[in-house]
Structure formats: structure tokens, C-alpha cells
Design an enzyme around this catalytic site. Structure first.
Site, PDB file in Angstrom:
ATOM      1  N   ASN A 196      90.326  10.107 102.409  1.00 52.77           N
ATOM      2  CA  ASN A 196      91.266   9.726 103.458  1.00 52.77           C
ATOM      3  C   ASN A 196      91.496   8.219 103.577  1.00 52.77           C
ATOM      4  O   ASN A 196      92.539   7.790 104.073  1.00 52.77           O
ATOM      5  CB  ASN A 196      90.745  10.288 104.796  1.00 52.77           C
ATOM      6  CG  ASN A 196      91.402   9.641 105.976  1.00 52.77           C
ATOM      7  OD1 ASN A 196      92.534   9.968 106.305  1.00 52.77           O
ATOM      8  ND2 ASN A 196      90.719   8.708 106.606  1.00 52.77           N
TER       9      ASN A 196
ATOM     10  N   TYR B 170     102.846   0.710  98.876  1.00 56.88           N
ATOM     11  CA  TYR B 170     102.264   1.848  99.607  1.00 56.88           C
ATOM     12  C   TYR B 170     102.857   3.157  99.089  1.00 56.88           C
ATOM     13  O   TYR B 170     102.132   4.125  98.830  1.00 56.88           O
ATOM     14  CB  TYR B 170     102.553   1.671 101.096  1.00 56.88           C
ATOM     15  CG  TYR B 170     102.014   2.747 101.993  1.00 56.88           C
ATOM     16  CD1 TYR B 170     100.677   2.747 102.373  1.00 56.88           C
ATOM     17  CD2 TYR B 170     102.828   3.763 102.480  1.00 56.88           C
ATOM     18  CE1 TYR B 170     100.170   3.731 103.206  1.00 56.88           C
ATOM     19  CE2 TYR B 170     102.335   4.753 103.321  1.00 56.88           C
ATOM     20  CZ  TYR B 170     101.010   4.727 103.679  1.00 56.88           C
ATOM     21  OH  TYR B 170     100.509   5.696 104.498  1.00 56.88           O
TER      22      TYR B 170
END
Lengths: 300, 205
Positions: free
Chosen positions: A114, A184
Site C-alpha cells: 500500500n 505518479y
């Protein structure tokens, strides 16, 4: 219901069904889970939710103060969480945290990859991103997922199977433009492809591998952008205001717990036939935002 | 559908959940798409696609009155892919339609707190092929094959599951746990799509 009547009910339940009934009470009972980036944001919500559901969680994070705080908070509620300082860009750290799980609990069942950042790469257009900024975000968001799965897979195989999930993003599938998210987006597209491919390699080992793609969510991820405190505060206030609007917002913002639920589902036995997939948890935000754009272009 | 709803609405006062699951392969699935007859085409589209529309259309006002809820449809791997091994042209058209319809319904019901999602099963041991109107022997062979594949568990190239494993995805999407998930679909295929495709790739390359 107060504690005593709860305890009474539990005792009555036990008497009726036998003490072993508690074993199947929660969905992650007896499971051991590592959560990278588990000290804040979505990772923290995953740790809290998984431990509520009976899992023993290992918080793998670079932030020692927050890691200790989360494990204390979980343990105070009767859950089981341990913090191990882990930098997902370091192979030795990932190897060590998996080893720690096996040494401490004798097994590893679940890996939630995560940990993620937007980084300083997310303050500029792609052609102006510096080599080290690019290297850092890819190392955390993409390589970090690879390391988490790479080092967890043998341990989960030894446990006889289990589940792994990654945190993708709406940016795993879409270009949400004009927000400096080029690096990103590359990292999150990569994380989705990597996750699906890992699934195909682990079919025969009973290890399911899936991805959760959050949309708007109130976390601290933009701490990594290196913004000024004022800019960060303004951004956070905007998210909080949008969270207040609920699903009336064009791009709704979730409490991390709502997204953590998708990790829980995919890591539980309920998702036994689901592998190599991803779930977008965006409150319909992508469609609503696109539709707002369409209305502005074509009229409504 | 309309009648069912008004009478149930009176009895139970409110509805929370609609699972638009009814589906067939129909006799359309015994021939190539150009040989499908008008009535065969209409029947499968009527059940698989219009049936979902009816279910959502008549459930939405009742769920809105209840203050919100959730609806799911049953799609298929054929909601997104073309699996050319069987005569699934009409079926594929209907199931692609279901996925699009479901996502679109979601966009119209977001502000009513009604979430709408789709579950796309892969191999699953059900009786859906009864609707193909095959000779009994053929159906028996088919069902035996399914059962044999199911027995192989996850080692089958195209795994076949017990319907309960797919029902779990409906449960998740209809529960409060999926509170931030709408307009989405979940493939519950045990990795079958990727494995079948990989088998084809291995043959080719």
C-alpha cells in the site's frame, strides 16, 4: 449495548455453540498480514480494519512515531498490531519484515502493498521532473509493490496460500490531467499491470493478487509533495470540505476506511474466486467528473 | 416487474437491494450469430439485457423511498471479452449491454445514495445451459464436464466455481462495505480469462 451485556451475550453464545465457535467469528481470524505504509492514510485504515476482523497486523512503514502510535491505538482496542520500520525501497527491509512475520507468528497469509507517495515529482510537468524525483516515486510506488509481492510470495506459499493486494489509483487506468501527476500516473499504471501479472504467476499456489484503485480520499499523501505548510493546509481543507458534501460532490472524497473495505474483501476468503482484478473505489467520481467535462463541452 | 413491485412495496414498505441476476444462453447459443433467428435474438436480449433494465427501473423508486441502497447485475466474462469458442454472439451482445447499462444507471442514481454495480462470473457450475434447449445427452455431457473441471479446483486452466463464490461478490457490493463503490464491475473468474488467453499464446508462440 454496554460491555457487560456484550460479555454476557458472548458467554451465552459460547455456551450455546461451544467455545470453538469464536474461531470463525471474524473474517481474518488467525491470519497474519503485512501492510506497507500502514502507519497513516489508507494503510492505517487497513491495519485498523484487518485487526478488527481478527488479523494480526504488521505495520511496515518508514515513519517510526506514527507506526508506534498506530500499533498502540490498535492494541488498546484489543487488536494485535506490531510496527517494524520498513522502507519499501530497500530489499533488505522487505526481506526482514517478511522474516519477522514468519518468526513471530509462524506464517504470513496476507500482504497489502500500500505504501505510496506523490513526491516532489507531482509539483511540475513531466519534462521538468528531475532524475532523482522520477527515480524516487517509481521506487516507492512501483518497485515497492514488486518488492512487497516478491518477498511475501514464498512465505505465503509456505503458509499454503493467501492473498495480496496493492493500492493503485484512478491514475492506474486514467489520465487525470493538469494536476502534475505524470510520474505518479506512470507508477500507478505500472502497479496495476504488475499486480495482474503477479496473479497469473501465482494461480497454482492459491495466492490471489488484486488491486484496489481509490479515487478521492482524505489522506496525508501530499505531505510527500514538499509543499509549503500553507499550501498543504489549503489542500487538506479542500478535501475535508468535499468529504462533508458526501456523494453530492462532483468528485467525492472517501474516508480511508471506505476504501480499506475493498482491501478487506479481496484479502478475505469471500473473494476466493477473484484474482488478477482491480476494484475502483471512487464513489462514481471518475464518471461524474468526466460528465461535468462533457456538459461543459457539449452543453446539457 | 411493475406489478411485483407495487405489491411487494405495499407489503414490505421499502426495498434496499435489487439483484438483477436472471439470465439465459438461449437457443441463440447453438448457432453462429448470422444464423440466429429473430425470435431467438429477441428472447435473449429481452431476458439478459431488458430484464436488467426492468429490474433496476422498477426497483430504483422503491430503493429511493427507502433512503438508498444497492443494486447489482450479473454480467459475464462476455461483458468485456469475446470468447469465440462457443456460439455466444447474442449472449455476448446482451452481457456487454448489461455492463454498460449498469454503469450508466449508477451515474444517474449517485445522488440518491443508490449504488449500482456488476458482477462478471467466469466458469461457474449452474444450470444456465438448460436454456440452450440441447438434447438431454448433450446437456448431460456438458454438466459432467463442468463438474469434472470444478473438481480440479484452481488447477484447471479455466476454473469452474461453486455459485456461492460468485455470490460473495454480490454480497460485498450490496453491503455497506462497498459504500464508496458504484458504477464498477468485479470479474470473479478465478483467473480463468488470463489463463485461457495464456494457453492460446503458448500455442501461438
Amino acid at each position: 449495548m454496554d460491555k457487560s451485556s456484550n460479555a454476557h451475550q458472548n458467554a451465552a453464545e459460547k455456551a450455546k455453540t461451544g467455545a470453538t465457535a469464536k474461531k470463525a467469528m471474524f473474517r481474518l481470524d488467525n491470519k497474519v498480514a503485512i501492510v506497507t505504509g500502514g502507519a497513516s492514510g489508507l494503510g492505517r485504515a487497513v491495519v485498523e480494519l484487518f485487526t478488527e476482523q481478527g488479523a494480526r497486523a504488521i505495520i511496515a512503514d518508514i515513519n517510526d512515531a506514527r507506526g508506534a502510535e498506530v500499533s498502540e491505538a490498535v492494541n488498546a482496542l484489543g487488536g494485535k498490531a506490531l510496527f517494524i520500520h520498513t522502507d519499501v525501497t530497500q530489499a533488505d527491509d522487505m526481506r526482514a519484515v517478511v522474516q519477522y512475520a514468519e518468526q513471530t507468528y509462524g506464517r504470513l497469509d496476507i500482504m497489502v502493498a500500500n505504501a505510496g507517495i506523490v513526491g516532489t515529482a507531482s509539483t511540475k510537468i513531466l519534462e521538468n521532473v528531475e532524475e532523482e524525483e522520477w527515480g524516487h516515486i517509481i521506487d516507492v510506488n512501483l518497485n515497492g509493490v514488486w518488492r512487497a509481492f516478491k518477498y511475501a510470495a514464498p512465505a505465503i506459499r509456505r503458509a499454503g496460500g493467501g492473498a495480496m493486494t496493492s493500492t493503485g489509483s484512478l491514475s492506474s487506468r486514467h489520465i487525470v490531467s493538469e494536476n502534475f501527476l505524470g510520474a505518479y500516473t506512470a507508477s500507478k499504471f505500472g502497479a496495476l499491470g504488475l499486480t495482474a501479472y503477479f496473479a497469473s504467476e501465482l494461480f497454482g499456489d492459491d495466492i490471489r493478487v488484486n488491486c484496489v484503485n481509490p479515487g478521492g480520499m482524505l489522506t496525508n499523501i501530499y505531505e510527500s509533495a514538499g509543499w509549503s505548510p500553507e499550501q498543504y493546509a489549503a489542500w487538506k481543507k479542500g478535501l475535508e470540505d468535499t468529504l462533508e458534501q458526501g456523494n453530492k460532490a462532483v468528485f467525492p472524497v472517501a474516508d480511508p476506511r471506505e476504501v480499506a473495505m475493498a482491501h478487506l474483501f479481496l484479502c478475505s476468503d469471500e473473494a476466493s474466486f477473484i484474482t488478477g482484478q482491480s476494484i475502483d473505489a471512487d464513489g462514481g467520481g471518475f464518471v461524474k467528473m468526466f460528465s461535468a467535462g462533457a456538459r461543459s463541452v457539449f452543453g446539457s | 416487474m411493475k406489478h411485483t413491485f407495487s405489491s411487494r412495496g405495499a407489503r414490505y414498505f421499502y426495498e434496499d437491494i435489487m439483484v438483477a441476476n436472471a439470465g439465459i444462453v438461449g437457443t441463440a447459443s447453438t448457432k453462429t450469430t448470422e444464423n440466429v433467428e429473430e425470435d431467438e435474438w429477441d428472447h435473449i436480449i429481452d431476458v439478459n439485457l431488458s430484464g436488467v433494465w426492468h429490474a433496476f427501473k422498477y426497483a430504483a423508486p422503491a430503493i429511493r423511498r427507502a433512503g438508498g441502497g444497492a443494486m447489482t447485475s450479473t454480467g459475464s466474462l462476455s461483458s468485456r471479452h469475446t470468447i469465440a469458442a462457443w456460439n455466444l454472439g447474442a449472449y455476448t451482445a446482451s452481457k456487454h449491454g448489461v455492463l454498460g447499462l449498469t454503469a450508466y444507471f449508477a451515474s444517474e442514481l449517485e445522488s440518491d445514495n443508490i449504488r449500482v454495480n456488476c458482477v462478471c462470473p467466469g466458469g461457474m457450475a449452474t444450470n444456465i445451459y438448460e436454456s440452450a434447449d440441447w438434447p438431454p445427452e448433450q446437456l448431460e455431457v456438458f454438466l459432467k464436464g463442468m463438474a469434472a473441471t470444478k473438481a480440479q479446483g484452481r488447477h484447471a486452466i479455466y476454473p469452474v466455481c461453486d455459485p456461492r463464490e460468485v455470490a460473495m461478490a454480490h454480497l460485498f457490493l450490496c453491503s455497506g462495505e462497498a459504500s464508496f463503490i458504484t458504477g464498477q464491475s468485479i470479474d470473479a473468474d478465478g483467473g480463468g480469462f488470463v489463463r485461457v488467453f495464456a494457453a492460446g499464446a503458448k500455442m501461438t508462440f
